[in-house]
Write a protein that holds these residues in place. Structure first.
Motif, short mmCIF file in Angstrom:
data_model
loop_
_atom_site.label_atom_id
_atom_site.label_comp_id
_atom_site.label_asym_id
_atom_site.label_seq_id
_atom_site.Cartn_x
_atom_site.Cartn_y
_atom_site.Cartn_z
N ILE A 427 0.86 -1.18 0.00
CA ILE A 427 0.00 0.00 0.00
C ILE A 427 0.90 1.23 0.00
CG2 ILE A 427 -1.85 1.29 1.13
CD1 ILE A 427 -2.72 -1.44 0.12
N PHE A 428 0.74 2.08 -1.00
CA PHE A 428 1.52 3.30 -1.14
C PHE A 428 0.59 4.51 -1.12
CE2 PHE A 428 3.73 -0.20 -3.06
CZ PHE A 428 5.07 -0.03 -2.74
N VAL A 429 1.17 5.69 -0.87
CA VAL A 429 0.36 6.90 -0.84
C VAL A 429 1.00 7.99 -1.70
CG1 VAL A 429 -0.63 6.50 1.45
CG2 VAL A 429 1.53 7.75 1.25
N HIS A 430 0.14 8.85 -2.19
CA HIS A 430 0.56 10.11 -2.81
C HIS A 430 -0.48 11.15 -2.43
CE1 HIS A 430 1.85 12.62 -6.58
NE2 HIS A 430 1.96 13.27 -5.43
N ILE A 431 -0.12 11.99 -1.46
CA ILE A 431 -1.00 13.05 -0.99
C ILE A 431 -0.30 14.38 -1.16
CG2 ILE A 431 -2.22 14.01 1.01
CD1 ILE A 431 -2.46 11.17 2.09
N ASP A 432 -0.92 15.27 -1.92
CA ASP A 432 -0.38 16.61 -2.12
C ASP A 432 -1.10 17.54 -1.17
OD1 ASP A 432 0.75 18.93 -2.94
OD2 ASP A 432 0.18 18.77 -5.04
N GLY A 433 -0.39 18.02 -0.16
CA GLY A 433 -1.00 18.85 0.87
C GLY A 433 -0.98 20.32 0.57
N SER A 434 -0.85 20.71 -0.69
CA SER A 434 -0.82 22.12 -1.05
C SER A 434 -1.68 22.33 -2.29
CB SER A 434 0.61 22.58 -1.34
OG SER A 434 0.62 23.89 -1.84
N SER A 435 -2.53 23.37 -2.25
CA SER A 435 -3.42 23.64 -3.38
C SER A 435 -2.98 24.87 -4.16
CB SER A 435 -4.86 23.84 -2.88
OG SER A 435 -4.93 24.95 -2.01
N ASP A 436 -1.80 25.43 -3.83
CA ASP A 436 -1.40 26.68 -4.48
C ASP A 436 -0.34 26.49 -5.57
OD1 ASP A 436 0.72 26.06 -2.89
OD2 ASP A 436 0.91 28.02 -1.95
N GLY A 437 -0.22 25.27 -6.07
CA GLY A 437 0.72 25.01 -7.14
C GLY A 437 0.69 23.54 -7.51
N TRP A 438 1.24 23.19 -8.68
CA TRP A 438 1.12 21.79 -9.08
C TRP A 438 2.40 21.16 -9.62
CZ3 TRP A 438 0.45 20.80 -14.64
CH2 TRP A 438 0.25 21.95 -15.42
N ALA A 439 3.49 21.88 -9.68
CA ALA A 439 4.74 21.29 -10.16
C ALA A 439 5.26 20.22 -9.20
CB ALA A 439 5.79 22.37 -10.36
N ALA A 440 5.17 20.48 -7.89
CA ALA A 440 5.70 19.53 -6.90
C ALA A 440 4.98 18.19 -6.98
CB ALA A 440 5.59 20.12 -5.50
N SER A 441 3.69 18.21 -7.26
CA SER A 441 2.93 16.97 -7.34
C SER A 441 3.38 16.11 -8.52
CB SER A 441 1.43 17.28 -7.46
OG SER A 441 0.67 16.10 -7.34
N VAL A 442 3.75 16.75 -9.63
CA VAL A 442 4.24 16.01 -10.80
C VAL A 442 5.59 15.35 -10.47
CG1 VAL A 442 4.96 16.20 -13.21
CG2 VAL A 442 3.03 17.56 -12.37
N GLY A 443 6.48 16.13 -9.83
CA GLY A 443 7.77 15.58 -9.44
C GLY A 443 7.63 14.44 -8.45
N ALA A 444 6.71 14.59 -7.49
CA ALA A 444 6.50 13.55 -6.49
C ALA A 444 5.95 12.28 -7.12
CB ALA A 444 5.55 14.06 -5.41
N ALA A 445 5.10 12.41 -8.13
CA ALA A 445 4.54 11.24 -8.80
C ALA A 445 5.63 10.42 -9.48
CB ALA A 445 3.50 11.67 -9.82
N ALA A 446 6.57 11.09 -10.13
CA ALA A 446 7.66 10.38 -10.79
C ALA A 446 8.55 9.69 -9.76
CB ALA A 446 8.48 11.35 -11.64
N ALA A 447 8.81 10.37 -8.65
CA ALA A 447 9.64 9.77 -7.59
C ALA A 447 8.95 8.55 -6.98
CB ALA A 447 9.94 10.81 -6.53
#
Length: 470
Positions: A427-447
């Protein structure tokens, strides 16, 4: 050949004072041992990657985090199923994203001065945070964790973690744009405006973080900032601000919808209007209960935003999240000559003003009041968003005809994305706790895709995993 710090210290202690001949022998044995270990590690990683390449992996949630995770997993050879309870992608938090593609401009919400903002929100009608003294004990407990992260050293650490993920995300967005010819109305340049001299002075103290991360930036006074962004209302107080030339903005919804078509062409199976009601974990895989029926997968990524904790808690996985309402207003530009040239962040209100083609999008306001429905608009939030737009660009758009959006967003007390394995096997997670930008979420998904596949991520993920809360 790799040498760990422990091995180096051991070798140094043991060889000190030995005859040179024996030292050479020990050096040879040490190098041989290290080569054997490296060979074993390489074989093990290759074995894991080979296993993961053919695995069936479910991704729960088709927002930005879920769609990007599905893409990078499919790119690595996994058989991916994307499961979404709504009828299309980006129906919740991603729909209200500010649009910032910002490594420098995206800041943790837990910033120095947060305690004062929380207290003032109880008495200030146009506060960027909407609170009530009648909050539940659990939410008051979360607020204490949030405030604790606003200490300067914690803020610097969290900002560094967010920035490295966002910088990586910016690189990936450029690659995706070129490879798949994606058009998401991208624009270049972000300015963060400060209304008060105290904010400008506080910003200067954080300059070392930007320098350490090698981020292009300029700290400008009011005159310089107005030259850069000449349409800022001269009647509104302005002390100065940051200029981040390599940051930008883009239409997050456009991007996600195009990514939907791309992942489907890659073979990702999309299941919309499907609700996951239960999640079971085991050494051999995971079982999802979807609308009453069991479905087996080798691994599962929970990227369900505000709904993630509901699925994870029965497994004993507790993540310190809070659910807030966030708001956005969109107005059609009537006078392009008075509209913003780039994206503007108002530091006082933690609000973004982004020009997207012929429209202006204003996003912000965190509503933590109990009982607020996801789609219910808060009258004061609407007034505050339009006030901020009118403060800076009064003649740019038809604000009296603006359309509004409200939805649940998940908040983490520190801010950086949360990715990786959990205590429950597979079981893995990907939670983006910030709604003021979206570049970090893309980088986190690849990682995250790299972590699941047993590969070394391109960025340091030690501060993005669940272990940061323990």
């Amino acid at each position: 050949m790799r040498f760990s710090a422990a091995d180096s210290m051991y070798h140094s202690r043991r060889s000190k004072g030995r005859p040179r001949g024996r030292a050479r022998q020990r050096d040879a044995l040490f190098r041989c041992r290290t080569a054997i270990i490296d060979t074993f590690r390489t074989f093990r990683i290759h074995h894991i990657v080979t296993q993961r390449q053919n695995q069936k992996i479910a991704v729960i949630g088709a927002g930005l985090s879920g769609i990007c995770t599905a893409y990078f997993l499919a790119q690595a050879g996994c058989q991916v199923t994307l499961i979404e309870q709504h009828g299309n992608v980006a129906e919740q938090a991603s729909l209200g994203n500010s649009g910032l593609i910002a490594a420098a401009g995206q800041m943790p919400s837990a910033a120095p001065g947060l305690r004062k903002k929380i207290l003032s929100s109880l008495f200030n009608a146009d506060s960027p945070i909407l609170l009530s003294p009648t909050l539940s004990p659990a939410l008051w407990g979360w607020l204490r964790k949030w405030v604790a992260q606003s200490q300067l050293e914690r803020y610097r650490l969290n900002k560094t973690r967010m920035t490295q993920a966002a910088l990586y995300g910016q690189q990936l967005l450029l690659q995706l744009q070129q490879q798949h010819m994606i058009d998401y109305q991208a624009s270049a340049g972000v300015v963060q405006v400060f209304r008060h001299e105290a904010q400008l002075a506080a910003a200067a103290k954080l300059r070392a973080v930007l320098v350490d991360l090698n981020i292009a930036h300029s700290l400008l006074d009011a005159k310089q900032l107005r030259q850069l962004e000449p349409n800022l209302n001269p009647a509104t107080a302005l002390a100065g601000g940051w200029h981040f030339p390599q940051d930008g903005a883009g239409n997050c919804l456009f991007f996600i919808k195009q990514m939907k078509a791309i992942v489907q062409a890659m073979g990702v199976q999309s299941q919309f209007m499907q609700t996951v009601t239960a999640l079971q974990s085991g050494e051999q895989g995971a079982v999802l209960t979807i609308d009453g029926a069991p479905h087996a997968f080798d691994a599962v990524v929970v990227a369900a935003g505000a709904g993630s904790n509901k699925l994870l808690k029965p497994l004993g996985i507790r993540i310190p999240t809070a659910i807030a309402n966030s708001y956005a207003a969109v107005a059609t530009i009537k006078n392009p000559e008075f509209a913003p040239r780039g994206a503007v962040l108002d530091a006082d209100y933690k609000t973004a003003i982004v020009r997207l083609d012929e429209r202006i999008r204003i996003t912000g306001i965190l509503d933590l009041q109990p009982g607020r429905r996801a789609r219910a608009m808060h009258p004061q939030a609407m007034k505050t968003l339009l006030k901020i737009a009118d403060d800076w660009y009064p003649d740019a758009a038809n604000y009296n005809q603006a359309s509004f959006w409200s939805g649940n967003v998940v908040m983490l007390p520190d801010g950086p994305p949360l990715i990786g394995a959990t205590a429950a096997p597979n079981i893995f997670v990907h939670i983006d706790g910030s709604s003021d930008g979206w570049a970090a979420s893309v980088g986190a998904a690849a990682a995250l895709a790299d972590l699941i596949g047993g590969r070394q991520p391109e960025i340091d993920v030690s501060g993005l995993q669940l272990t940061r809360y323990h």
